[in-house]
Write an enzyme that holds these catalytic residues in place. Structure first.
Site, PDB file in Angstrom:
ATOM      1  CB  SER A  54      -7.399 -38.142   4.175  1.00  0.00           C
ATOM      2  OG  SER A  54      -6.909 -36.933   3.541  1.00  0.00           O
TER       3      SER A  54
HETATM    4  N1  SAH Z   1      -9.128 -32.466   5.599  1.00  0.00           N
HETATM    5  C1  SAH Z   1      -9.916 -32.788   4.555  1.00  0.00           C
HETATM    6  C2  SAH Z   1      -9.373 -33.215   3.340  1.00  0.00           C
HETATM    7  C3  SAH Z   1      -9.349 -32.046   2.231  1.00  0.00           C
HETATM    8  S1  SAH Z   1      -8.495 -32.470   0.742  1.00  0.00           S
HETATM    9  C4  SAH Z   1     -10.859 -33.884   5.180  1.00  0.00           C
HETATM   10  O1  SAH Z   1     -10.925 -34.173   6.239  1.00  0.00           O
HETATM   11  O2  SAH Z   1     -11.887 -34.032   4.351  1.00  0.00           O
HETATM   12  C5  SAH Z   1      -7.652 -30.839   0.675  1.00  0.00           C
HETATM   13  C6  SAH Z   1      -8.721 -29.727   0.783  1.00  0.00           C
HETATM   14  O3  SAH Z   1      -7.617 -28.580   0.705  1.00  0.00           O
HETATM   15  C7  SAH Z   1      -9.519 -29.697  -0.434  1.00  0.00           C
HETATM   16  O4  SAH Z   1     -10.812 -29.231  -0.061  1.00  0.00           O
HETATM   17  C8  SAH Z   1      -8.875 -28.141  -1.234  1.00  0.00           C
HETATM   18  O5  SAH Z   1     -10.150 -27.364  -1.685  1.00  0.00           O
HETATM   19  C9  SAH Z   1      -8.315 -27.373  -0.038  1.00  0.00           C
HETATM   20  N2  SAH Z   1      -7.175 -26.189  -0.249  1.00  0.00           N
HETATM   21  C10 SAH Z   1      -6.232 -26.389  -1.230  1.00  0.00           C
HETATM   22  N3  SAH Z   1      -5.689 -25.403  -1.446  1.00  0.00           N
HETATM   23  C11 SAH Z   1      -6.111 -24.671  -0.332  1.00  0.00           C
HETATM   24  C12 SAH Z   1      -5.529 -23.210   0.213  1.00  0.00           C
HETATM   25  N4  SAH Z   1      -4.555 -22.577  -0.120  1.00  0.00           N
HETATM   26  N5  SAH Z   1      -6.376 -23.008   1.311  1.00  0.00           N
HETATM   27  C13 SAH Z   1      -7.291 -23.617   1.925  1.00  0.00           C
HETATM   28  N6  SAH Z   1      -7.677 -24.878   1.409  1.00  0.00           N
HETATM   29  C14 SAH Z   1      -7.106 -25.050   0.183  1.00  0.00           C
END
Ligand code: SAH
Length: 226
Positions: free
Chosen positions: A76
């Site tokens: 993000s």
């Molecule tokens: N918090 C992260 C942003 C990640 S983007 C950062 O600081 O970089 C969102 C993430 O959620 C992705 O990596 C995606 O693979 C994960 N995601 C999506 N659905 C999910 C689920 N059901 N359980 C765990 N992770 C999930």
């Protein structure tokens, strides 16, 4: 010998260059936009965001935008991380659950403030990479699990706060169950084709209160294919 001195000087200046880019990021993107919580500003001045993005993105790490981290996922924009962290009102001593580890950056910002961070990532490659990077930087209070965050992390529940960083079509009931009474959860909810709403969920003894905050755009919350 001469080469060693040159390599040392290059790495020294690079480090310094990232530090000043990071200080500038915190000042112009976070502080100047109204987030004044000193715990958050200090945490974001510390976390080396450039070490949590792919090598070819390092030079972009402190820009005012999200970045691709592979597997179709993104880290993000710094302001969104600050804003979500601010909404969570983190303080020392808290145990926080994050869903969507991604690069590990949000987890690191939280780990600078609270006592323990539990974070769940569904894409194994990303979760393992984040785990390695976070360990290398020195975080010992971040615990990464590979799995479907829909079911939270039962063994370590209840949590003082929960932060979801992928957009769900509804608030997963297991996450509500794993939130402490008096705790809050921040989660983007809504249809994936359009913008979603950032929602604050507060759990009191007698009810679950939800409040719509602002429109956001997150990558989708996916589910394990059975
Ligand atoms: N918090 C992260 C942003 C990640 S983007 C950062 O600081 O970089 C969102 C993430 O959620 C992705 O990596 C995606 O693979 C994960 N995601 C999506 N659905 C999910 C689920 N059901 N359980 C765990 N992770 C999930």
């Amino acid at each position: 010998m001469k080469w060693m001195v040159i390599i040392f000087l290059i790495s020294f200046f690079q480090k310094d260059q990232y530090r000043s880019a990071r200080d500038r990021m915190v000042k112009t993107q976070i502080d100047d936009r109204g987030i004044k919580n000193p715990l958050i500003l200090e945490a974001m001045r510390k976390v080396p965001r450039h070490l949590l993005v792919p090598q070819n993105q390092r030079g972009n790490a402190y820009l005012d935008r999200p970045l691709a981290i592979g597997n179709g996922q993104t880290i993000s924009q710094p302001y969104i991380v600050a804003y979500m962290t601010h909404l969570l009102e983190p303080i020392k001593g808290m145990k926080v659950l994050e869903i969507g580890t991604g690069s590990g950056y949000q987890a690191a910002v939280l780990a600078e403030i609270v006592s323990e961070v539990y974070t769940v990532e569904i894409i194994e490659k990303l979760g393992r990479q984040a785990e390695r990077d976070l360990k290398k930087i020195g975080y010992e209070n971040i615990h990464v699990k590979i799995g479907d965050g829909y079911t939270g992390w039962e063994e370590h529940a209840p949590f003082d706060a929960i932060l979801v960083t992928a957009a769900a079509s509804q608030i997963p009931q297991p996450l509500i169950d794993q939130l402490k009474v008096g705790g809050r959860m921040i989660i983007p909810v809504g249809p994936l084709a359009s913008t979603q709403k950032l929602i604050m969920v507060e759990k009191t003894k007698h009810e679950i209160k939800t409040k719509d905050l602002m429109p956001v755009r997150f990558v989708p919350f996916t589910r394990t294919k059975l």
